[in-house]
Design an enzyme around this catalytic site. Sequence first.
Site: not given
Ligand code: 13P
Length: 341
Positions: A177, A222
Amino acid sequence: MSERLEDIAAAMVATGKGLLAADESTATIKKRLDNIGVESTETSRRDYRQMLFSAEEAMRSFISGVILYEETLFQKASDGRPLTEIIRAAGAIPGIKVDTGAKPMANFPGEKITEGLDGLADRLAKYREAGARFAKWRGVIAVSDTLPSYSAIKANAHALSRYAALCQEAGIVPIVEPEVLMDGEPGDHSILRSQDVTEETLRITFEELADQRVRLEGMILKPSMVIDGKKARGASIEEVAERTLRVLKRTVPTAVPGIAFLSGGQSTEEATAHLSAINALGHHPWKLTFSYGRALQAEALAAWGGKPDNVAAGQRAFVHRARMCSLAAKGEWKKEMESAA
Ligand code: 13P
């Protein structure tokens, strides 16, 4: 279920399903509970999450897996069953956030580097034993006229790749991510700036993943969507969808089975509309779905309000949003469906 990384990753992005990010750290969940006037205790955090995971219809039909915070991975429901068992009973996969947070990066004012690599191999073995089959690590990239620096992108991409390699060695699918912030400071950047920064970030991330010999078939990306800053919001749904897809096509190898977006501060409905528009743009080489935290939970949290009498209302709100996101993951969501419900 098969334990091959490829099969776990495929199940995480099964058609019409996505991930529930319920991995708020203790500090973050406290902010969410403060907002509805509920004191954050081990029990209130448990009760809230138990409500979500017990929403059978959402969990069975629309949610492929749940990202948990360490406390929740080892927590028991009010009837004594581990919360992971409730998740698994609904056919969803438990996962775990393993980074220990983004900290100020030395020599780079305004930028952060995510920590948590030391001792990670041992922690991953413990998490797998507890039932986790995938993990998450979030790197954050700040955007301004002058940020991000190349060094901050590079350092975060390197940490993400070291984490991903350790996960795969432990039999755990890494969610990689790299979040380009839409709601950071100053937050007034244009969608073009977001596009440039996201493209560079993803390019460097995949270079680092290759350097660390990460198997692309056994990971999930992600990313944030390409979107203008929170204080500048004005780009149309179509523009967000088109620019997001353009950047992904330029940077994400097709060996990656799935891309599960974060919501990043978009409203619930915006996040749903954008995902649907992206999927409606055609057949894509990867699955494109959701891994939302705030956008999946906001309505359920408000409907619950911390009151046992409101558990059913909270679950209804969660089922509705999960259903809308599921439709969006297939490109089939329409605005009228919101009011029809
Ligand atoms: P949000 O969808 O609230 O951005 O959170 C997703 C997430 O896992 C952030 O690390």
